[in-house]
Design an enzyme around this catalytic site. Structure first.
Site, PDB file in Angstrom:
ATOM      1  N   SER A 141       0.838  -1.204   0.000  1.00 54.73           N
ATOM      2  CA  SER A 141       0.000   0.000   0.000  1.00 54.73           C
ATOM      3  C   SER A 141       0.868   1.247   0.000  1.00 54.73           C
ATOM      4  O   SER A 141       2.013   1.222   0.480  1.00 54.73           O
ATOM      5  CB  SER A 141      -0.902   0.020   1.241  1.00 54.73           C
ATOM      6  OG  SER A 141      -1.545   1.270   1.390  1.00 54.73           O
ATOM      7  N   TYR A 154      -1.426  -1.009  10.229  1.00 52.52           N
ATOM      8  CA  TYR A 154      -1.539  -1.290   8.793  1.00 52.52           C
ATOM      9  C   TYR A 154      -0.295  -0.830   8.047  1.00 52.52           C
ATOM     10  O   TYR A 154       0.256  -1.565   7.217  1.00 52.52           O
ATOM     11  CB  TYR A 154      -2.787  -0.586   8.254  1.00 52.52           C
ATOM     12  CG  TYR A 154      -3.123  -0.917   6.812  1.00 52.52           C
ATOM     13  CD1 TYR A 154      -3.660  -2.158   6.481  1.00 52.52           C
ATOM     14  CD2 TYR A 154      -2.925   0.019   5.799  1.00 52.52           C
ATOM     15  CE1 TYR A 154      -3.992  -2.461   5.163  1.00 52.52           C
ATOM     16  CE2 TYR A 154      -3.257  -0.275   4.483  1.00 52.52           C
ATOM     17  CZ  TYR A 154      -3.783  -1.514   4.169  1.00 52.52           C
ATOM     18  OH  TYR A 154      -4.102  -1.816   2.867  1.00 52.52           O
ATOM     19  N   LYS A 158       2.382  -3.159   5.940  1.00 51.55           N
ATOM     20  CA  LYS A 158       2.611  -2.961   4.518  1.00 51.55           C
ATOM     21  C   LYS A 158       4.066  -2.569   4.239  1.00 51.55           C
ATOM     22  O   LYS A 158       4.629  -2.956   3.198  1.00 51.55           O
ATOM     23  CB  LYS A 158       1.652  -1.910   3.968  1.00 51.55           C
ATOM     24  CG  LYS A 158       0.187  -2.347   4.005  1.00 51.55           C
ATOM     25  CD  LYS A 158      -0.044  -3.602   3.173  1.00 51.55           C
ATOM     26  CE  LYS A 158      -1.506  -3.975   3.080  1.00 51.55           C
ATOM     27  NZ  LYS A 158      -1.752  -5.126   2.183  1.00 51.55           N
TER      28      LYS A 158
END
Length: 244
Positions: A141, A154, A158
Site C-alpha cells: 500500500s 496497517y 505494509k
C-alpha cells in the site's frame, strides 16, 4: 498468445475487490485460478471466471495460520499440477490512533497482512524453486511507503511486506523466481464508497490525476509483473501520482 496460458495462479483474499479483479484479469489471459476466500458464497465469481474458458478452484484458508497457508499452497499445486504465480492480497485493517490502539488490533493486522504474506511465500517458494520459475506479487500500500495517521498497524504491516519482497527477491532470483510488490493508492471499493463527499474531496486533492483508482488498474500491474521475468525486487506504485 499470453504467457499466462495454462499457468496456475493463486490469489489470496480474492473474494472481492482487488483480489477478485486480479483473479479475473489472469483468467482473461488463460490462467487457471485458485481463489482463497473466507466465508460467504463465491459461486458467482467462480462462474464468471470459468466462463472465460479456464478452470477455477476455491480454497478456504486463513493465511495468518502457518499450516492453513501450507494447505492452501499445496492444494493449489495438487489441483492443477503446478503453481506459477502467487499474489498475496489478503489483508485487514483495524484503524485507530496509536495511543488508543489495542494490542489485539495491532497483532491481528500484522498476523494477517505481514505474517500471512510470509506464510504463503514460504510454502510457495519451495515449489517454485524446484520448478526453477515462478512469480510472487505482494499487494502492499502507499501507506507502507508514506505512513498514515491512525494506521500504525496497517502501515507497519505494509512496510514490512516491502522489506520481505526485496529480501525474498534476492534469495529466490538464482532459481528463476521473481518477487515484486504493488503499492496501490486510493482504489474504489466498499470503503471509499462509504466516505463522505467532504472526505473524498480531501483525498482527491492529494492525487494529481484527480480520481480514485480502479481495482483493474492494480490487476493490470500484477499481470505485467507476472509476465516479465526480468523484473524483481521492485515496488510498482499504482496511486495516480499521490506519491512519486
Amino acid at each position: 498468445m499470453s504467457g499466462m496460458l495454462g499457468k496456475t495462479v493463486l490469489v489470496t483474499g480474492s473474494g472481492k475487490g482487488i483480489g477478485a479483479a486480479i483473479a479475473e484479469k489472469f483468467a482473461e489471459h488463460g490462467a487457471n485460478i485458485v481463489l482463497n476466500v473466507r466465508g460467504a458464497d463465491h459461486s458467482k465469481l467462480v462462474s464468471k471466471i470459468e466462463q472465460l474458458g479456464v478452470k477455477c478452484a476455491i480454497v478456504k484458508a486463513d493465511v495468518s495460520d502457518f499450516y492453513q497457508a501450507k494447505y492452501l499452497v499445496d492444494t493449489a499445486k495438487d489441483t492443477f499440477g503446478t503453481l506459477d504465480v502467487l499474489v498475496n492480497n489478503a489483508g485487514i485493517t483495524r484503524d485507530n490512533l496509536l495511543i488508543r490502539m489495542s494490542e489485539s488490533d495491532f497483532d491481528s493486522v500484522i498476523d494477517t497482512n505481514l505474517k500471512g504474506t510470509w506464510n504463503t511465500t514460504r510454502h510457495a517458494a519451495n515449489i517454485m524453486m524446484k520448478q526453477r520459475g515462478g512469480a510472487i506479487i505482494n499487494i502492499t500500500s502507499v501507506v507502507g511507503v508514506t505512513g498514515n495517521a491512525g494506521q500504525v498497524n496497517y502501515a507497519a504491516s505494509k512496510a514490512g511486506m516491502i522489506g520481505l519482497t526485496k529480501s525474498a527477491a534476492r534469495e529466490l532470483a538464482p532459481r528463476g523466481v521473481t518477487c515484486n510488490a504493488i503499492a496501490p493508492g486510493f482504489i474504489e471499493s466498499d470503503m471509499t464508497d462509504s466516505l463522505s463527499d467532504e472526505v473524498k474531496s480531501k483525498y482527491l486533492e492529494s492525487i494529481p490525476l484527480k480520481r480514485f483508482g480502479d481495482a483493474v488498474d492494480v490487476a493490470r500491474a500484477a499481470l505485467f509483473l507476472a509476465e516479465n521475468g526480468y523484473i524483481t525486487g521492485e515496488v510498482i506504485n499504482v496511486n495516480g501520482g499521490m506519491h512519486m
